[in-house]
Design a protein around this motif. Structure first.
Motif, mmCIF file in Angstrom:
data_model
loop_
_atom_site.group_PDB
_atom_site.id
_atom_site.type_symbol
_atom_site.label_atom_id
_atom_site.label_comp_id
_atom_site.label_asym_id
_atom_site.label_seq_id
_atom_site.Cartn_x
_atom_site.Cartn_y
_atom_site.Cartn_z
ATOM 1 N N LYS A 7 25.652 -41.150 -11.240
ATOM 2 C CA LYS A 7 25.057 -42.677 -11.530
ATOM 3 C C LYS A 7 24.321 -42.587 -13.047
ATOM 4 O O LYS A 7 24.289 -43.662 -13.596
ATOM 5 C CB LYS A 7 24.086 -43.176 -10.537
ATOM 6 C CG LYS A 7 24.756 -43.365 -9.109
ATOM 7 C CD LYS A 7 24.750 -44.933 -9.000
ATOM 8 C CE LYS A 7 25.824 -44.891 -8.162
ATOM 9 N NZ LYS A 7 25.800 -45.258 -6.795
ATOM 10 N N ALA A 23 15.683 -41.324 -12.124
ATOM 11 C CA ALA A 23 16.777 -41.624 -11.166
ATOM 12 C C ALA A 23 16.107 -40.745 -9.837
ATOM 13 O O ALA A 23 16.384 -41.170 -8.648
ATOM 14 C CB ALA A 23 17.858 -40.929 -11.609
ATOM 15 N N LYS A 24 15.541 -39.530 -9.759
ATOM 16 C CA LYS A 24 15.121 -38.727 -8.893
ATOM 17 C C LYS A 24 14.352 -39.327 -8.310
ATOM 18 O O LYS A 24 14.183 -39.421 -6.777
ATOM 19 C CB LYS A 24 14.872 -37.480 -9.425
ATOM 20 C CG LYS A 24 16.029 -36.462 -9.855
ATOM 21 C CD LYS A 24 15.086 -34.832 -9.987
ATOM 22 C CE LYS A 24 16.073 -34.136 -10.902
ATOM 23 N NZ LYS A 24 15.314 -33.267 -11.884
ATOM 24 N N ASP A 25 13.203 -40.031 -8.879
ATOM 25 C CA ASP A 25 12.111 -40.713 -8.362
ATOM 26 C C ASP A 25 12.568 -41.807 -7.617
ATOM 27 O O ASP A 25 11.967 -42.152 -6.549
ATOM 28 C CB ASP A 25 11.266 -41.148 -9.462
ATOM 29 C CG ASP A 25 9.851 -41.988 -9.018
ATOM 30 O OD1 ASP A 25 9.098 -41.082 -8.663
ATOM 31 O OD2 ASP A 25 10.076 -43.061 -8.809
ATOM 32 N N LEU A 26 13.769 -42.350 -7.737
ATOM 33 C CA LEU A 26 14.196 -43.594 -7.185
ATOM 34 C C LEU A 26 14.627 -43.116 -5.704
ATOM 35 O O LEU A 26 15.705 -44.165 -5.166
ATOM 36 C CB LEU A 26 14.625 -44.660 -7.893
ATOM 37 C CG LEU A 26 13.811 -45.214 -8.979
ATOM 38 C CD1 LEU A 26 14.597 -46.008 -10.073
ATOM 39 C CD2 LEU A 26 12.985 -46.428 -8.449
ATOM 40 N N GLY A 27 14.965 -42.080 -5.396
ATOM 41 C CA GLY A 27 15.826 -41.580 -4.709
ATOM 42 C C GLY A 27 17.258 -40.846 -4.784
ATOM 43 O O GLY A 27 17.918 -40.620 -3.859
ATOM 44 N N ALA A 28 17.742 -40.542 -5.997
ATOM 45 C CA ALA A 28 18.693 -39.841 -6.108
ATOM 46 C C ALA A 28 18.685 -38.320 -6.094
ATOM 47 O O ALA A 28 17.878 -37.872 -6.966
ATOM 48 C CB ALA A 28 19.266 -40.278 -7.719
ATOM 49 N N GLY A 29 19.649 -38.006 -5.270
ATOM 50 C CA GLY A 29 19.867 -36.385 -5.182
ATOM 51 C C GLY A 29 20.545 -36.013 -6.439
ATOM 52 O O GLY A 29 20.815 -36.854 -7.044
ATOM 53 N N THR A 89 24.097 -37.566 -6.774
ATOM 54 C CA THR A 89 23.844 -39.006 -7.610
ATOM 55 C C THR A 89 23.334 -38.951 -8.969
ATOM 56 O O THR A 89 23.795 -39.797 -9.623
ATOM 57 C CB THR A 89 22.824 -39.702 -6.463
ATOM 58 O OG1 THR A 89 23.085 -39.426 -5.268
ATOM 59 C CG2 THR A 89 23.006 -41.329 -6.678
#
Ligand SMILES: Nc1ncnc2c1ncn2[C@@H]1O[C@H](COP(=O)(O)OP(=O)(O)OP(=O)(O)O)[C@@H](O)[C@H]1O
Ligand SMILES: [Mg+2]
Lengths: 355, 289
Positions: free
Chosen positions: B187, B174-180, B183
Motif C-alpha cells: 500500500k 502506515a504501521k501505526d494505522l494497522g498495516a503489517g 501491507t
C-alpha cells in the motif's frame, strides 16, 4: 480516575547513552496529558515507546492493565499524529483518512460516513479529492489528525503536531485540537517543547528533563509552584537567585532579610529563590526589599519588560507602568509570591534526588 | 544568468544529438522506405511479418519481457534489504552492485560464457558437489542470465532511489494505522516506487529487446534475436534497406510500448504539479524568468 496506560520503570539508551531513566507514569482515561521538556530530553522517545516504534531496555508498558511492551504498532489500540504530517503522498485526502478503516475491512458506506465525519471534525469538508502535496501545512496536519481519529483509538499520541506551523495558525489549531478532544472524548498524549502550548491545552503536564520527570501536575500548579529551579526556569521566565533560608518564614537575598511563607528548611540552608517577573512591583527607592538601577525598558504590548540591576544580579520585572531608564527604583514582593527551592548539590541534582 | 545564456550551455548537446541522432535517423528512414533502386516501398518495414523475422521478433520480445520481469523480482527484495542498512553499509552495498558495470560489457559476457560452457566453472562446481552438469551454454537460459546480469543495476538503482526517498515517518504512519509488513509494502512502498520502476523498465526493456551481442556470445549464434537479424542485414547481407526497415518497425514498437508505460505520468501527475507550483510557489517561476 481509571488508568488507561501505565509506564513502569521504563529505561532506554541509544548507543550507550541513557535517554529515558527508570520512568514511571500513569495516564488516565480521557485526560489531555502533555509531555513538556527541552529539545532532546527524550519526549519523542517516550512517545515512540508508547506507540510501539521503540522497545524499552527495561520496564513495561501496560494498556488497560495488559502488557503491550513487545506488541508491534499495528496491533496497538492507539494512533500517532507525527510532527511532519506524514500523509501518504500517493493517496488523496479521503483515501488517506480511510487507510486504517480499509485495512480493517469496514464496508464502503461506513467508511464514507466516517471520512465525512472526520473531515467535518477537522474543518476540511470539500477537500476529499485533493492530494496532500497541494495542501498547506495546517491543512495537512488536520488531515493527519482526521486519519488517526477515524479509527477511534482509545489514546491519541501527538508528537509536536503543531511544531511546523506559524504562531497564529498554531494558536488556532490549539483551540481546534481542544475542541476535537472534547468531541471525541479520548485520551490525548501530547508532546511539545512550547510551555505556553502546554499551559493552554493540558489537563496535566509532565515536565521532563534528561529523561527524568521533573514535576507533574495541572498547569496552574506547575506554573505557580515549580518544585525545582529547572521547572521554574523552563516554565515562563523566572528570577532565580541565591538565597539563605535563615529560619522558617525568613529568607535572605543579597544580604537583605525578606519574610516568606516557606518552612521546613535547615537553618541557614543555601537555597534557590524563584520569583516570577509579574510578581515584582516597582516602588519608590527605599520602600521595597532592594534598590536597583533601571537598565532596560521594553514595551511588549500587554506589559513593559523591565530589567533592574542590583549588584551583580539583574531582575526581570513585568509591569503595567513604564520606568525611567537609568533611574533608581525599589522592588517589592509579597511573601506568598516567593518560591524557595533546595539547591542542587550538582548540576544533575534533580536526577539523584528522584532516584 | 539569463535564459538565453543558459540555453547556450545546452548547445553542445544539441549539436551532438543533431549529428548523431537526427541525421542518422533521417538516413535510416530514407533507406527504410526505399528499394535498392531508390523507389518508394513499404516492403522493408512489412518484412518484420515474414516467418523468420517474426520468430526472431517474438523471441526478442520474450527475452526482454522475462529479463525485465526477473530484474524487477530481484530488485525489490534487494532494495528492501539495502534500505534497512545503516547509511555507511548502504553505500558499500550499492558500490558492490555497481562495480561490475565498470568492466567492459563484452568482457563480462565472455566471462559468463566461460562460467556456463559445458566444461566451465559452473559444471565443475556442480560435479564437485555430486550434481549432474547442466547444459546451459548456447541456450535461451544463457541469454537470459546474460541480459539480466547486464541490466539488473539499471533496474535496481532507480527503484532504490524512489524507495530511499520515502520518509520513514510515512512508513511508520502506515504501521501505526494497522498495516503489517506486507501491507506496508503493497500500500505504501510499492506505489511510491512506481516512478522508479517505470524508469527501470524503460532502461531495461528497450536495450534487452534490441541487443544482439548477448545472443551472439551466450546464444552461440544459434538463437536469433531481432537485433541479430538487423545486424546481419547491415554487415553480412549488406541490405541496408531491409536492415533499416526492420529497425524502423522495431523502433515503432518500442515507442508504442514506452508510450504505454509513461502515459500515466503525463496524464495524471503533471496537472497536479502545475497546480501546486502555480498556487503555492509563485516565486519560483519569477526567479526563473
Ligand atoms: N534512533 C536513535 N538512535 C540514536 N539516538 C537517538 C535515536 N532516537 C533518539 N535519539 C537520541 O535521543 C535523544 C532524545 O531524543 P528525542 O527525540 O526523544 O528528544 P525530544 O525530547 O523529542 O526532542 P525534540 O523536542 O527535539 O523532538 C536525542 O539526543 C537523540 O539524539
Ligand atoms: Mg521530538
Amino acid at each position: 480516575m481509571d488508568t488507561i496506560l501505565e509506564l513502569q520503570n521504563i529505561s532506554k539508551s541509544f548507543d550507550g547513552k541513557p535517554i529515558i531513566k527508570e520512568l514511571n507514569l500513569e495516564i488516565y482515561k480521557n485526560e489531555f496529558i502533555t509531555l513538556l521538556g527541552p529539545s532532546g530530553c527524550g519526549k519523542s522517545t517516550l512517545l515512540r515507546i508508547i506507540g510501539g516504534f521503540e522497545t524499552p531496555d527495561t520496564g513495561r508498558v501496560l494498556f488497560d492493565g495488559k502488557d503491550i511492551t513487545n506488541l508491534s504498532p499495528d496491533k496497538r489500540r492507539l494512533h500517532t499524529v507525527f510532527q511532519k504530517y506524514s500523509l501518504f503522498p500517493h493517496y488523496d485526502v479521503a483515501d488517506n483518512i480511510a487507510f486504517g478503516l480499509k485495512l480493517k475491512k469496514k464496508d464502503k458506506a461506513y467508511i464514507e460516513d466516517k471520512v465525512q465525519y472526520a473531515l467535518r471534525l477537522v474543518n476540511m469538508e470539500g477537500f476529499e479529492h485533493r492530494k496532500p502535496n497541494s495542501l498547506s501545512g495546517g491543512q495537512q496536519q488536520r488531515v493527519a489528525i482526521a486519519r488517526a481519529i477515524v479509527n477511534e483509538p482509545e489514546v491519541l499520541l501527538l508528537d509536536e503536531p503543531l511544531g511546523a506551523l506559524d504562531l497564529k495558525l498554531r494558536q488556532e489549531m490549539q483551540r481546534e485540537l481542544m475542541k476535537i478532544k472534547k468531541e471525541v472524548g479520548i485520551t490525548f498524549i501530547y508532546v511539545t517543547h512550547d510551555q505556553s502550548e502546554a499551559l493552554t491545552m493540558s489537563d496535566r503536564i509532565i515536565v521532563m528533563n534528561q529523561g527524568i520527570i521533573q514535576q507533574m501536575g495541572d498547569p496552574k500548579s506547575i506554573y505557580d509552584e515549580p518544585q525545582n529551579a529547572f521547572v521554574a526556569d523552563f516554565i515562563g521566565e523566572s528570577n532565580i537567585i541565591d538565597g539563605i533560608m535563615l529560619r522558617d518564614y525568613l529568607v535572605q537575598i543579597q544580604g537583605v532579610d525578606i519574610p516568606c511563607v516557606d518552612i521546613g528548611f535547615k537553618p541557614n540552608e543555601k537555597v534557590d529563590v524563584v520569583i516570577r517577573p509579574e510578581d515584582l512591583s516597582i516602588v519608590e527607592p527605599g520602600r521595597g526589599f532592594t534598590i536597583g538601577r533601571v537598565m532596560e525598558v521594553i514595551y511588549q504590548g500587554a506589559y513593559y519588560d523591565i530589567r533592574v540591576a542590583c549588584g551583580d544580579f539583574e531582575w526581570a520585572i513585568q509591569s503595567n507602568n513604564p520606568a525611567m531608564p537609568g533611574s533608581m527604583v525599589g522592588l517589592s514582593i509579597l511573601p506568598e509570591n516567593i518560591q524557595i527551592m533546595h539547591k542542587p548539590r550538582s548540576s544533575d541534582e534533580q536526577i539523584i534526588e528522584k532516584n | 544568468m539569463n535564459r538565453r545564456n543558459r540555453e547556450l550551455l545546452a548547445s553542445p548537446y544539441f549539436i551532438w544529438s543533431i549529428g548523431f541522432t537526427v541525421i542518422p535517423l533521417i538516413v535510416i528512414l530514407r533507406y527504410a522506405f526505399t528499394t535498392a533502386g531508390g523507389t518508394f516501398t513499404l516492403e522493408n518495414i512489412l518484412a518484420i511479418g515474414n516467418a523468420i523475422n517474426r520468430k526472431a521478433f517474438l523471441f526478442s520480445l520474450e527475452i526482454a519481457l522475462i529479463c525485465t520481469l526477473l530484474c524487477v523480482l530481484l530488485a525489490y527484495p534487494l532494495v528492501m534489504v539495502v534500505r534497512r542498512l545503516h547509511i555507511s553499509r548502504r553505500a558499500f552495498m550499492l558500490f558492490f552492485l555497481i562495480l561490475p558495470m565498470w568492466m567492459n560489457f563484452i568482457l563480462r559476457l565472455l566471462a559468463w560464457q566461460m562460467i556456463l560452457s559445458s566444461n566451465g566453472i559452473l559444471n565443475f562446481i556442480l560435479q564437485a558437489i555430486g550434481l549432474k552438469p547442466l547444459d546451459i551454454a548456447n541456450t535461451w537460459a544463457a541469454i537470459i542470465i546474460g541480459v539480466v546480469y547486464d541490466y539488473f543495476p539499471f533496474m535496481m538503482l532507480p527503484i532504490f532511489n524512489a524507495i530511499a526517498d520515502i520518509e520513514e515517518d510515512v512508513i511508520e504512519a502506515a504501521k501505526d494505522l494497522g498495516a503489517g509488513p506486507l501491507t506496508v509494502f503493497t500500500k505504501v512502498i510499492f506505489p511510491l516506487s512506481i516512478p522508479g520502476l517505470k524508469s527501470g523498465i524503460t532502461i531495461v526493456f528497450v536495450p534487452s529487446m534490441t541487443s544482439f551481442v548477448v545472443a551472439d556470445i551466450l546464444g552461440g549464434g544459434k538463437l536469433q534475436l531481432i537485433g541479430n537479424i538487423i545486424e546481419q542485414e547491415f554487415t553480412r547481407s549488406s541490405n541496408w534497406n531491409l536492415g533499416s526497415g526492420l529497425s524502423v518497425a522495431l523502433m515503432v514498437f518500442v515507442f508504442i510500448s514506452m508510450a504505454f508505460t509513461i502515459k500515466d505520468d503525463v496524464v495524471r501527475e503533471e496537472p497536479e504539479l502545475a497546480r501546486v507550483e502555480g498556487s503555492d510557489k509563485p516565486d519560483r517561476r519569477e526567479r526563473a524568468a
